[in-house]
Motif scaffolding. Structure first.
Motif, PDB file in Angstrom:
ATOM      1  N   PRO A 141     -27.891  -1.328  19.726  1.00 46.50           N
ATOM      2  CA  PRO A 141     -28.777  -0.368  19.041  1.00 46.50           C
ATOM      3  C   PRO A 141     -28.199   0.174  17.741  1.00 46.50           C
ATOM      4  O   PRO A 141     -28.963   0.436  16.794  1.00 46.50           O
ATOM      5  CB  PRO A 141     -28.943   0.741  20.091  1.00 46.50           C
ATOM      6  CG  PRO A 141     -28.789   0.026  21.404  1.00 46.50           C
ATOM      7  CD  PRO A 141     -27.750  -1.014  21.162  1.00 46.50           C
ATOM      8  N   GLU A 142     -26.866   0.327  17.663  1.00 49.43           N
ATOM      9  CA  GLU A 142     -26.296   0.851  16.422  1.00 49.43           C
ATOM     10  C   GLU A 142     -26.483  -0.118  15.246  1.00 49.43           C
ATOM     11  O   GLU A 142     -26.454   0.289  14.085  1.00 49.43           O
ATOM     12  CB  GLU A 142     -24.809   1.175  16.586  1.00 49.43           C
ATOM     13  CG  GLU A 142     -23.934   0.021  17.027  1.00 49.43           C
ATOM     14  CD  GLU A 142     -23.673   0.019  18.525  1.00 49.43           C
ATOM     15  OE1 GLU A 142     -22.598  -0.467  18.927  1.00 49.43           O
ATOM     16  OE2 GLU A 142     -24.531   0.532  19.280  1.00 49.43           O
ATOM     17  N   HIS A 143     -26.681  -1.389  15.562  1.00 46.04           N
ATOM     18  CA  HIS A 143     -26.912  -2.358  14.497  1.00 46.04           C
ATOM     19  C   HIS A 143     -28.282  -2.153  13.858  1.00 46.04           C
ATOM     20  O   HIS A 143     -28.475  -2.477  12.684  1.00 46.04           O
ATOM     21  CB  HIS A 143     -26.790  -3.778  15.047  1.00 46.04           C
ATOM     22  CG  HIS A 143     -25.417  -4.117  15.530  1.00 46.04           C
ATOM     23  ND1 HIS A 143     -25.182  -4.870  16.656  1.00 46.04           N
ATOM     24  CD2 HIS A 143     -24.187  -3.774  15.046  1.00 46.04           C
ATOM     25  CE1 HIS A 143     -23.877  -5.006  16.835  1.00 46.04           C
ATOM     26  NE2 HIS A 143     -23.266  -4.340  15.881  1.00 46.04           N
ATOM     27  N   VAL A 144     -29.218  -1.632  14.630  1.00 43.16           N
ATOM     28  CA  VAL A 144     -30.548  -1.342  14.085  1.00 43.16           C
ATOM     29  C   VAL A 144     -30.420  -0.351  12.929  1.00 43.16           C
ATOM     30  O   VAL A 144     -31.020  -0.527  11.866  1.00 43.16           O
ATOM     31  CB  VAL A 144     -31.484  -0.781  15.178  1.00 43.16           C
ATOM     32  CG1 VAL A 144     -32.820  -0.369  14.579  1.00 43.16           C
ATOM     33  CG2 VAL A 144     -31.688  -1.817  16.279  1.00 43.16           C
ATOM     34  N   ALA A 162     -33.624  -2.932   6.117  1.00 40.05           N
ATOM     35  CA  ALA A 162     -34.267  -3.989   6.894  1.00 40.05           C
ATOM     36  C   ALA A 162     -34.594  -3.452   8.276  1.00 40.05           C
ATOM     37  O   ALA A 162     -33.859  -2.615   8.823  1.00 40.05           O
ATOM     38  CB  ALA A 162     -33.356  -5.202   6.999  1.00 40.05           C
ATOM     39  N   ASP A 163     -35.689  -3.915   8.846  1.00 43.49           N
ATOM     40  CA  ASP A 163     -36.118  -3.479  10.179  1.00 43.49           C
ATOM     41  C   ASP A 163     -35.656  -4.501  11.216  1.00 43.49           C
ATOM     42  O   ASP A 163     -36.127  -5.644  11.211  1.00 43.49           O
ATOM     43  CB  ASP A 163     -37.636  -3.333  10.235  1.00 43.49           C
ATOM     44  CG  ASP A 163     -38.144  -2.241   9.307  1.00 43.49           C
ATOM     45  OD1 ASP A 163     -37.413  -1.243   9.124  1.00 43.49           O
ATOM     46  OD2 ASP A 163     -39.250  -2.388   8.759  1.00 43.49           O
ATOM     47  N   LEU A 164     -34.758  -4.094  12.082  1.00 39.08           N
ATOM     48  CA  LEU A 164     -34.219  -4.970  13.125  1.00 39.08           C
ATOM     49  C   LEU A 164     -34.780  -4.546  14.476  1.00 39.08           C
ATOM     50  O   LEU A 164     -34.696  -3.379  14.849  1.00 39.08           O
ATOM     51  CB  LEU A 164     -32.690  -4.884  13.139  1.00 39.08           C
ATOM     52  CG  LEU A 164     -31.973  -5.637  14.258  1.00 39.08           C
ATOM     53  CD1 LEU A 164     -32.227  -7.140  14.172  1.00 39.08           C
ATOM     54  CD2 LEU A 164     -30.460  -5.345  14.213  1.00 39.08           C
ATOM     55  N   HIS A 165     -35.372  -5.495  15.191  1.00 40.23           N
ATOM     56  CA  HIS A 165     -35.892  -5.239  16.532  1.00 40.23           C
ATOM     57  C   HIS A 165     -35.160  -6.147  17.513  1.00 40.23           C
ATOM     58  O   HIS A 165     -35.172  -7.375  17.346  1.00 40.23           O
ATOM     59  CB  HIS A 165     -37.398  -5.497  16.596  1.00 40.23           C
ATOM     60  CG  HIS A 165     -38.202  -4.602  15.710  1.00 40.23           C
ATOM     61  ND1 HIS A 165     -38.572  -3.328  16.076  1.00 40.23           N
ATOM     62  CD2 HIS A 165     -38.686  -4.786  14.462  1.00 40.23           C
ATOM     63  CE1 HIS A 165     -39.258  -2.769  15.100  1.00 40.23           C
ATOM     64  NE2 HIS A 165     -39.335  -3.631  14.100  1.00 40.23           N
ATOM     65  N   GLU A 172     -25.862 -13.976  24.132  1.00 40.84           N
ATOM     66  CA  GLU A 172     -26.786 -14.553  23.155  1.00 40.84           C
ATOM     67  C   GLU A 172     -27.973 -13.608  23.048  1.00 40.84           C
ATOM     68  O   GLU A 172     -28.712 -13.415  24.009  1.00 40.84           O
ATOM     69  CB  GLU A 172     -27.256 -15.951  23.559  1.00 40.84           C
ATOM     70  CG  GLU A 172     -28.186 -16.551  22.501  1.00 40.84           C
ATOM     71  CD  GLU A 172     -28.693 -17.942  22.841  1.00 40.84           C
ATOM     72  OE1 GLU A 172     -28.262 -18.886  22.163  1.00 40.84           O
ATOM     73  OE2 GLU A 172     -29.506 -18.068  23.770  1.00 40.84           O
ATOM     74  N   SER A 173     -28.146 -13.024  21.886  1.00 36.80           N
ATOM     75  CA  SER A 173     -29.214 -12.053  21.672  1.00 36.80           C
ATOM     76  C   SER A 173     -30.398 -12.717  20.983  1.00 36.80           C
ATOM     77  O   SER A 173     -30.265 -13.767  20.348  1.00 36.80           O
ATOM     78  CB  SER A 173     -28.718 -10.884  20.816  1.00 36.80           C
ATOM     79  OG  SER A 173     -27.624 -10.221  21.437  1.00 36.80           O
ATOM     80  N   GLU A 174     -31.554 -12.086  21.123  1.00 35.95           N
ATOM     81  CA  GLU A 174     -32.750 -12.522  20.417  1.00 35.95           C
ATOM     82  C   GLU A 174     -33.303 -11.329  19.651  1.00 35.95           C
ATOM     83  O   GLU A 174     -33.380 -10.217  20.196  1.00 35.95           O
ATOM     84  CB  GLU A 174     -33.805 -13.061  21.386  1.00 35.95           C
ATOM     85  CG  GLU A 174     -33.369 -14.316  22.120  1.00 35.95           C
ATOM     86  CD  GLU A 174     -34.459 -14.850  23.024  1.00 35.95           C
ATOM     87  OE1 GLU A 174     -35.640 -14.788  22.620  1.00 35.95           O
ATOM     88  OE2 GLU A 174     -34.140 -15.321  24.128  1.00 35.95           O
ATOM     89  N   ILE A 175     -33.695 -11.574  18.411  1.00 38.28           N
ATOM     90  CA  ILE A 175     -34.140 -10.467  17.553  1.00 38.28           C
ATOM     91  C   ILE A 175     -35.305 -10.890  16.671  1.00 38.28           C
ATOM     92  O   ILE A 175     -35.572 -12.076  16.502  1.00 38.28           O
ATOM     93  CB  ILE A 175     -32.983  -9.951  16.658  1.00 38.28           C
ATOM     94  CG1 ILE A 175     -32.506 -11.066  15.681  1.00 38.28           C
ATOM     95  CG2 ILE A 175     -31.823  -9.451  17.493  1.00 38.28           C
ATOM     96  CD1 ILE A 175     -33.188 -11.125  14.346  1.00 38.28           C
TER      97      ILE A 175
END
Length: 240
Positions: A141-144, A162-165, A172-175
């Protein structure tokens, strides 16, 4: 318009190639075989080559579901280009609007409308581009917040907000991420800045234009009138 010019514009090759086509006797105008390149045609005339109607428009807009393995260029001596995926009846002067890396998939607009392309790519316009990505590394969440504040990716200035979701967080993350500029390898460099690596990248949208998911990877289609109008309205292309 001269018949040879019409056929060139319709995508039947160079002027010399079109003359060969005419000499072969496969071109008709309103059902009559024509071999002379200087023949004048009028609006409403039906031009056919080898039994197929030859039509063209001065400006074309194509949506491509770009596959990996193709480069976003008009020509290359060694690598396959995205223009090779267009149908034979597409205009010969089309070009990709912006670039997707060779290994990146997804939405790519191809057109010969230089004005719209300029407006879509101009840094001053801040046209949103949304991507789906798989990431090697845990996106937290802090990367958002870091993406929203802008990241140092080695350029003179930080990235724009930039909007990160986060769709899935783990080894392995998905965004999904929306950026408002188009720096070189920007999405990949943004994740490198937080200690992660992009392993798969797909562009989903560019401004109001969204990837038609019914298009198979490698397929393309002309834009609808609504899609063209929306792009021009949001960029102000019709206003100036």
């Amino acid at each position: 318009m001269r018949l040879d010019k019409y056929l060139c514009e319709a995508g039947y090759g160079t002027r010399s190639e079109v003359k060969k086509l005419l000499r072969s006797g496969v071109v008709t105008v309103n059902g009559k075989k024509i071999t002379k390149p200087e023949t004048k045609i009028q609006e409403g005339d039906r031009v056919c080559a080898a039994g197929k109607e030859a039509t063209f428009s001065k400006v074309e807009y194509w949506m491509l579901h770009k596959p990996a393995g193709y480069i976003s260029a008009t020509e290359d001596k060694k690598l396959d280009t995205v223009l090779e995926l267009l149908p034979e009846n597409a205009r010969s002067d089309l070009f990709p609007v912006g670039r997707l890396d060779r290994d990146t998939e997804g939405l790519l607009l191809l057109t010969n409308d230089g004005k719209l392309a300029h407006y879509l790519l101009s840094p001053k316009r801040h046209v949103d581009k949304t991507y789906y990505a798989r990431i090697a590394g845990q996106v937290e969440p802090e990367h958002v917040q870091a993406f929203f504040e802008g990241l140092d990716i080695g350029d003179e200035k930080k990235t724009l907000p930039a909007d990160l979701h986060i769709l899935q967080s783990g080894p392995e993350s998905e965004i999904e991420v929306t950026i408002r500029e188009g720096r070189y390898h920007q999405v990949k460099r943004m994740f490198e800045a937080i200690g992660c690596e992009v392993t798969y990248l797909k562009r989903l949208s560019m401004g109001s234009l969204k990837l038609d998911e019914s298009l198979k990877c490698g397929a393309c289609r002309p834009l609808t009138e609504t899609e063209i109008r929306n792009l021009k309205e949001e960029t102000g292309c019709w206003m100036e």
